[in-house]
Design a protein around this motif. Structure first.
Motif, PDB file in Angstrom:
ATOM      1  N   GLU A  76       0.828  -1.200   0.000  1.00 36.14           N
ATOM      2  CA  GLU A  76       0.000   0.000   0.000  1.00 36.14           C
ATOM      3  C   GLU A  76       0.866   1.256   0.000  1.00 36.14           C
ATOM      4  O   GLU A  76       1.931   1.287   0.622  1.00 36.14           O
ATOM      5  CB  GLU A  76      -0.922   0.008   1.229  1.00 36.14           C
ATOM      6  CG  GLU A  76      -1.892  -1.172   1.264  1.00 36.14           C
ATOM      7  CD  GLU A  76      -2.802  -1.120   2.478  1.00 36.14           C
ATOM      8  OE1 GLU A  76      -2.603  -0.231   3.337  1.00 36.14           O
ATOM      9  OE2 GLU A  76      -3.700  -1.968   2.575  1.00 36.14           O
ATOM     10  N   LYS A  77       0.388   2.296  -0.682  1.00 35.93           N
ATOM     11  CA  LYS A  77       1.088   3.582  -0.641  1.00 35.93           C
ATOM     12  C   LYS A  77       0.744   4.274   0.676  1.00 35.93           C
ATOM     13  O   LYS A  77      -0.432   4.503   0.973  1.00 35.93           O
ATOM     14  CB  LYS A  77       0.661   4.464  -1.817  1.00 35.93           C
ATOM     15  CG  LYS A  77       1.499   5.729  -1.931  1.00 35.93           C
ATOM     16  CD  LYS A  77       1.031   6.638  -3.049  1.00 35.93           C
ATOM     17  CE  LYS A  77      -0.111   7.526  -2.603  1.00 35.93           C
ATOM     18  NZ  LYS A  77      -0.418   8.595  -3.574  1.00 35.93           N
ATOM     19  N   ILE A  78       1.782   4.613   1.439  1.00 34.29           N
ATOM     20  CA  ILE A  78       1.526   5.224   2.740  1.00 34.29           C
ATOM     21  C   ILE A  78       1.997   6.677   2.809  1.00 34.29           C
ATOM     22  O   ILE A  78       1.668   7.377   3.766  1.00 34.29           O
ATOM     23  CB  ILE A  78       2.178   4.414   3.884  1.00 34.29           C
ATOM     24  CG1 ILE A  78       3.700   4.317   3.707  1.00 34.29           C
ATOM     25  CG2 ILE A  78       1.567   3.023   3.968  1.00 34.29           C
ATOM     26  CD1 ILE A  78       4.407   3.708   4.901  1.00 34.29           C
ATOM     27  N   ALA A  79       2.757   7.129   1.801  1.00 38.02           N
ATOM     28  CA  ALA A  79       3.191   8.524   1.791  1.00 38.02           C
ATOM     29  C   ALA A  79       3.658   8.904   0.399  1.00 38.02           C
ATOM     30  O   ALA A  79       4.108   8.056  -0.376  1.00 38.02           O
ATOM     31  CB  ALA A  79       4.309   8.762   2.807  1.00 38.02           C
ATOM     32  N   ASP A  80       3.560  10.204   0.076  1.00 36.13           N
ATOM     33  CA  ASP A  80       3.953  10.718  -1.232  1.00 36.13           C
ATOM     34  C   ASP A  80       4.282  12.191  -1.057  1.00 36.13           C
ATOM     35  O   ASP A  80       3.421  12.980  -0.668  1.00 36.13           O
ATOM     36  CB  ASP A  80       2.803  10.520  -2.229  1.00 36.13           C
ATOM     37  CG  ASP A  80       3.158  10.952  -3.654  1.00 36.13           C
ATOM     38  OD1 ASP A  80       4.173  11.640  -3.837  1.00 36.13           O
ATOM     39  OD2 ASP A  80       2.406  10.593  -4.564  1.00 36.13           O
ATOM     40  N   GLY A  81       5.538  12.562  -1.333  1.00 36.15           N
ATOM     41  CA  GLY A  81       5.898  13.975  -1.220  1.00 36.15           C
ATOM     42  C   GLY A  81       7.392  14.189  -1.205  1.00 36.15           C
ATOM     43  O   GLY A  81       8.183  13.237  -1.238  1.00 36.15           O
TER      44      GLY A  81
END
Length: 245
Positions: free
Chosen positions: A210-215
């Motif tokens: 799962e994607k848990i963060a983006d930045g």
């Protein structure tokens, strides 16, 4: 948008490995796809390349899906796998020529582009050499040359630093930054966070499919409240300290 994934779920069997992942890559940015072995990075990449069929969700490259236009979709992509895949009966020069043929490059384009790449990776005197005479690091450099000679809109690089010596790593980083400055984009999968921290514009963190963060690094620092943290420290905070299996 160069690449856009919308609610992608998929894997190798009926049981999904990646779940409801949405992400995008803009023009002219280097994005690190971060996660430990087994997190789902390579599975995500295989779906983008069209090697796996999604259970659900969509993938677009320059606004086109693979189903809509296979040739147009793949024309924009260059891929460098984790382990070199070379043909033992072809020389370095012939690998370059085969790549050029696959992407429709002219002889003039190949001659103009290959010299700087061969020099950068110190293989200018190895064009007539077969892979059996190359070390693992040299084989990886052949893969890099074949990908970067195409000059696609999006490079997808899976664990690029494995097998490369320190000079090779620096040469690759310099080349990626140069391509970014020419408005090309790079999605790079890695779990070597200290290196990724040096040059990535943005990070997408995947944990347990799962994607848990983006930045950006600053975004992730703000998200975790660790205002002076390294990417390693942020990753541990976000994942609860998950380690390699």
């Amino acid at each position: 948008m160069v690449l856009e994934l919308k609610h992608l779920t998929g894997g190798y069997s009926k049981e999904p490995v990646i779940k409801d992942i949405s992400l995008n890559i803009k023009e002219g940015e280097i994005v690190g796809l971060i996660g430990l072995n087994g997190a789902g990075k390579s599975t995500t990449i295989k779906h983008i390349l069209g090697l796996l069929r999604p259970h659900s969700g969509t993938i677009e490259v320059r606004g086109k899906t693979l189903k809509e236009d296979v040739e147009e979709y793949r024309r924009h992509l260059g891929y460098i796998p984790e382990s070199p895949i070379l043909y033992e009966e072809l020389t370095l020069k012939e690998h370059i020529e085969m790549t050029a043929m696959a992407y429709g490059l002219t002889t003039e384009e190949v001659e103009k582009r290959k010299g700087p790449l061969l020099k950068r990776f110190r293989l200018e005197d190895k064009e007539d050499t077969f892979p059996s005479h190359f070390s693992k690091g040299m084989k990886q450099k052949v893969m890099l040359i074949c990908a970067f000679i195409v000059e696609p809109d999006l490079y997808i690089i899976d664990e690029p630093f494995l097998g490369l010596d320190p000079l090779g790593i620096e040469s690759l980083i310099e080349l990626m930054i140069s391509e970014r400055d020419k408005k090309r984009s790079i999605l790079m999968s890695t779990h070597i966070l200290s290196t990724a921290e040096r040059y990535c514009d943005r990070y997408i963190i995947i944990d347990q499919g799962e994607k848990i963060a983006d930045g950006s690094l600053d975004d992730l620092r703000e998200k975790t409240g660790l205002l002076n943290a390294t990417l390693d420290e942020i990753y541990i905070e976000l994942t609860g300290g998950n380690v390699d299996e």
